[in-house]
Scaffold this active site. Structure first.
Site: not given
Ligand code: PEP
Length: 253
Positions: A9, A11, A97, A99, A167, A173, A213
């Site tokens: 992803n 973003k 998501h 976000e 998630e 992040g 992460s």
């Molecule tokens: C995400 O936003 O879907 C995600 C898992 O981000 P990150 O891997 O940067 O934590």
């Protein structure tokens, strides 16, 4: 047997000249790989969907969008529809998501409406759910997960056409990954919910991804958990060598 899914992803990252370079390098990396047990998905920002699809057509990865609007079409400036994705023959789309939920007030009802539109247009939704740190500390993670699932899947029939991504928001992040055991515990709850809400064979066929992460250093331990079927990867998917490394680790499992 569920295939492992490694999904990137991006973003709101990457500039146009970087996209081609990344995707050609990824294609080269995938060229000699046996991807019988692994599906690779790239979810770029919408301006790059076309070039990503073009390159994917000659490569071994699938393409997903990061969001859609829940309406069919019309005066919704700046938005994109499920029908547009279908007209480009895209395979996947992320919805819900954290976000989107946080910055754009996306509710479970909206996620449910988006899911319906994606199914109407034969696009596989990657439905994201997850708890905040506060909710985890209050001991209400399971309650939150189940209520997000109930909301997102209200009146939805599943037939091999959905992916769920767990998630934990506190791991996105932040560099803080859920331990494999923490993630497995929630994935098992999601699988049980699928069995109780649908059927055992559906529960066994739905891929449940972990996101938060994920990186080359922790991907193997996470993927070894029985209910973790892949990863939705943010930060580490922007680096083609890290992303390719994670694919390589998945292929070797
Ligand atoms: C995400 O936003 O879907 C995600 C898992 O981000 P990150 O891997 O940067 O934590």
């Amino acid at each position: 047997m569920r295939k492992i899914i490694i999904a990137g992803n991006w973003k709101m990252n990457m500039l146009f000249p970087e996209v081609e370079e990344f995707l050609f390098e990824l294609s080269d990396e995938l060229e000699g790989k046996d991807l019988n047990s692994v599906d690779v998905i790239v979810c770029p920002p919408s301006p790059y969907l076309e070039i990503t699809s073009d390159i994917a057509n000659d490569s071994k990865f699938y393409v997903g969008a990061q969001n859609i609007n829940e309406n069919n079409n019309g005066a919704y400036t700046g938005e994109i529809s499920a029908a547009m994705l279908k007209s480009m023959e895209l395979t996947y789309c992320i919805i819900g998501h954290s976000e989107r939920r946080k910055y754009f007030s996306e509710s479970d009802e909206m996620v449910n409406a988006k899911l319906k539109k994606l199914h109407e247009n034969c696009i596989v939704p990657i439905v994201c759910i997850g708890e905040t740190l506060e909710q985890r500390e209050q001991g209400i993670t399971k309650k939150i997960i189940l209520s997000q699932l109930d909301g997102a899947f209200k009146d939805i029939k599943i037939n091999n056409n959905v992916v769920i991504a767990y998630e934990p928001i506190w791991a996105i992040g932040t560099g803080k990954t859920a331990t494999p055991q923490q993630a497995q515990e929630i994935h098992a709850i999601i699988r049980k919910w699928l069995e109780e809400s649908y059927k055992k064979d559906i529960a066994e066929n739905v891929s449940i991804l972990y996101g938060g992460s994920m990186k080359p250093e922790n991907v193997k331990e996470l993927l070894l958990q029985s209910d973790i079927d892949g990863g939705l990867i943010g930060g580490a998917s922007l680096d083609v060598s890290k992303f390719s490394k994670m694919i390589e680790i998945a292929v070797e499992l």
